[in-house]
Design a protein around this motif. Structure first.
Motif, short mmCIF file in Angstrom:
data_model
loop_
_atom_site.label_atom_id
_atom_site.label_comp_id
_atom_site.label_asym_id
_atom_site.label_seq_id
_atom_site.Cartn_x
_atom_site.Cartn_y
_atom_site.Cartn_z
N SER A 1 -6.70 6.69 13.50
CA SER A 1 -5.28 7.01 13.45
C SER A 1 -4.86 7.33 12.02
O SER A 1 -5.54 6.97 11.05
CB SER A 1 -4.45 5.84 13.96
N GLN A 2 -3.69 8.02 11.89
CA GLN A 2 -3.16 8.30 10.55
C GLN A 2 -2.80 7.00 9.83
O GLN A 2 -2.90 6.92 8.61
CB GLN A 2 -1.93 9.21 10.63
N ALA A 3 -2.39 6.00 10.59
CA ALA A 3 -2.07 4.71 9.97
C ALA A 3 -3.30 4.11 9.32
O ALA A 3 -3.23 3.54 8.21
CB ALA A 3 -1.52 3.75 11.02
N ALA A 4 -4.47 4.25 9.97
CA ALA A 4 -5.70 3.74 9.38
C ALA A 4 -6.05 4.50 8.10
O ALA A 4 -6.50 3.90 7.11
CB ALA A 4 -6.85 3.83 10.39
N VAL A 5 -5.84 5.82 8.10
CA VAL A 5 -6.08 6.62 6.90
C VAL A 5 -5.20 6.13 5.76
O VAL A 5 -5.64 5.96 4.62
CB VAL A 5 -5.82 8.11 7.19
N SER A 6 -3.92 5.89 6.06
CA SER A 6 -2.99 5.42 5.03
C SER A 6 -3.42 4.08 4.47
O SER A 6 -3.38 3.85 3.25
CB SER A 6 -1.59 5.31 5.62
N LEU A 7 -3.88 3.18 5.34
CA LEU A 7 -4.33 1.86 4.88
C LEU A 7 -5.55 1.97 3.97
O LEU A 7 -5.62 1.32 2.92
CB LEU A 7 -4.65 0.96 6.08
N VAL A 8 -6.51 2.80 4.36
CA VAL A 8 -7.75 2.91 3.60
C VAL A 8 -7.49 3.58 2.26
O VAL A 8 -7.91 3.08 1.20
CB VAL A 8 -8.81 3.69 4.40
N LEU A 9 -6.80 4.72 2.27
CA LEU A 9 -6.60 5.46 1.02
C LEU A 9 -5.57 4.78 0.12
O LEU A 9 -5.53 5.03 -1.08
CB LEU A 9 -6.17 6.89 1.33
N GLY A 10 -4.76 3.88 0.69
CA GLY A 10 -3.84 3.07 -0.11
C GLY A 10 -4.45 1.76 -0.54
O GLY A 10 -3.77 0.93 -1.13
N ASP A 11 -5.75 1.56 -0.24
CA ASP A 11 -6.50 0.37 -0.60
C ASP A 11 -5.85 -0.90 -0.05
O ASP A 11 -5.80 -1.93 -0.72
CB ASP A 11 -6.66 0.28 -2.12
N LYS A 12 -5.36 -0.80 1.21
CA LYS A 12 -4.75 -1.97 1.86
C LYS A 12 -5.42 -2.25 3.22
O LYS A 12 -4.82 -2.82 4.11
CB LYS A 12 -3.25 -1.73 2.06
N TRP A 13 -6.67 -1.83 3.33
CA TRP A 13 -7.36 -1.89 4.61
C TRP A 13 -8.04 -3.22 4.90
O TRP A 13 -8.30 -3.57 6.05
CB TRP A 13 -8.42 -0.79 4.69
N ARG A 14 -8.34 -4.00 3.88
CA ARG A 14 -9.13 -5.21 4.08
C ARG A 14 -8.42 -6.18 5.03
O ARG A 14 -7.25 -6.49 4.85
CB ARG A 14 -9.39 -5.89 2.73
N GLY A 15 -9.18 -6.62 6.02
CA GLY A 15 -8.62 -7.51 7.02
C GLY A 15 -7.90 -6.79 8.14
O GLY A 15 -7.47 -7.42 9.11
N ARG A 16 -7.77 -5.45 8.01
CA ARG A 16 -7.04 -4.69 9.02
C ARG A 16 -7.89 -3.54 9.58
O ARG A 16 -7.64 -3.06 10.68
CB ARG A 16 -5.74 -4.14 8.42
N VAL A 17 -8.86 -3.10 8.77
CA VAL A 17 -9.77 -2.03 9.19
C VAL A 17 -11.17 -2.46 8.81
O VAL A 17 -11.38 -3.06 7.75
CB VAL A 17 -9.41 -0.69 8.49
N SER A 18 -12.15 -2.18 9.69
CA SER A 18 -13.52 -2.61 9.40
C SER A 18 -14.10 -1.80 8.24
O SER A 18 -13.66 -0.68 7.95
CB SER A 18 -14.40 -2.43 10.63
#
Length: 338
Positions: free
Chosen positions: A20-37
């Motif tokens: 999802s675009q939300a996952a892209v935003s989390l990863v590229l915003g370096d806020k993915w840990r604990g929310r995206v594998s």
């Protein structure tokens, strides 16, 4: 075939990575840990790399309510001192992900045109020299988080002030000349209505009045070599000769050199000269100039650190930055009085 120059979007990255675009935003915003594998995050990063995707940081910052841009307000860049201040401030800004914009306010010209339609919307904070304080009104910079450089800590517009220990530097000059046996002084003062230059004048007068038999005259000059030459020439023609000329900065000292040579006086045999700043000019003139070394880059660094503290709601480090007298060939004991 025509090359496709359409800029890839986060939707393109999401499609390529199968997320999802939300996952892209989390990863590229370096806020993915604990929310995206971790495998998914790596897949997003690889897709962004393959597509040449770069996030629109300006739009993202505006959504978050900040631009990560700092304004440095200084006088015209006529000496390397303020270039050093910029270098130090920019170094610390870059380490913390901020950009630094330079806003010069040339003397006699007025502040440069406001480069921002709205400073409050375009900037996160301001660092300003007290020598260019008038420019703050033009950009309404005093309504932003503000750190003042070379400013009276008891009457500053800023949330914090950062100062060099100019008073101690002036005392070091006075003590050096008094130790050589000088008692008759000319103060070549910068004709600039700024707190830092008032500190130099007040400290010099206070130190010399503690020594019986000393005399002090003051002449003012714009901060330019030829103006300083004229000021010293008139001062020496209109009154008794001092044995030492104390200059508010190195450019004024260079002007004093020219005046003394044209009057047939030798430095330091007939008259000693001191400066303040330790610019490259100080070792380019002959004899090399006794002056006070100011660490311009450290000054800029401390200014940026102080603003970052203000933005974070912390108390900036206190205490003035130490300065150091550098003794060279322009000072010597005074000649015998006839």
């Amino acid at each position: 075939m025509a090359r496709n120059t359409t800029r890839p979007t986060s939707r393109d990255v999401a499609h390529a990575a199968g997320v999802s675009q939300a996952a892209v935003s989390l990863v590229l915003g370096d806020k993915w840990r604990g929310r995206v594998s971790e495998p998914t995050a790596e897949r997003v990063r690889q897709a962004a790399h393959d597509l040449g995707y770069r996030p629109n940081l300006a739009a993202r910052n505006l959504r978050l309510g900040h631009t990560r841009t700092i304004l440095l307000v200084v006088p015209a860049l006529t000496t390397e001192f303020f270039a050093g201040v910029y270098t130090g401030a920019a170094r610390i800004a870059a380490q913390h992900g901020f950009g630094l914009v330079l806003y010069p306010s040339p003397e006699g010209i007025g502040p440069a045109r406001n480069p921002f339609a709205s400073a409050q919307a375009a900037l996160d904070g301001v660092i300003a020299s007290s020598m260019a304080a008038d420019a703050l009104t033009a950009i309404r910079g005093d309504q932003l988080p503000l750190v003042m450089l070379d400013s009276d800590p008891h009457g500053s517009l800023g949330a914090a002030t950062v100062n060099l220990d100019i008073a101690d530097g002036t005392r070091q000059i006075a003590d050096h000349l008094l130790g050589l046996g000088h008692h008759h002084f000319l103060h070549l003062a910068a004709d600039v209505p700024s707190w830092t230059f008032q500190v130099r004048a007040d400290t010099l007068a206070e130190r010399l009045t503690t020594v019986p038999g000393t005399t002090l005259r003051t002449t003012r000059s714009p901060m330019a070599i030829e103006d300083a030459r004229h000021a010293v020439t008139h001062a020496l023609r209109d009154g008794p000769h001092p044995t030492a000329v104390v200059c508010d900065d190195d450019k004024l000292a260079a002007g004093a050199y020219k005046a003394l040579r044209r009057l047939g006086l030798r430095v330091p045999d007939d008259i000693s000269v001191t400066g303040l700043d330790d610019l490259a000019l100080a070792t380019a003139i002959d004899p090399e100039l006794t002056t006070v070394r100011l660490d311009a880059e450290l000054f800029g660094e401390r200014g940026m650190h102080a603003l970052l503290a203000v933005l974070d709601g912390r108390t900036p480090d206190q205490g003035d930055i130490p300065v150091h007298l550098v003794v060279r060939g322009s000072t010597a004991p005074p000649p015998p009085r006839p």
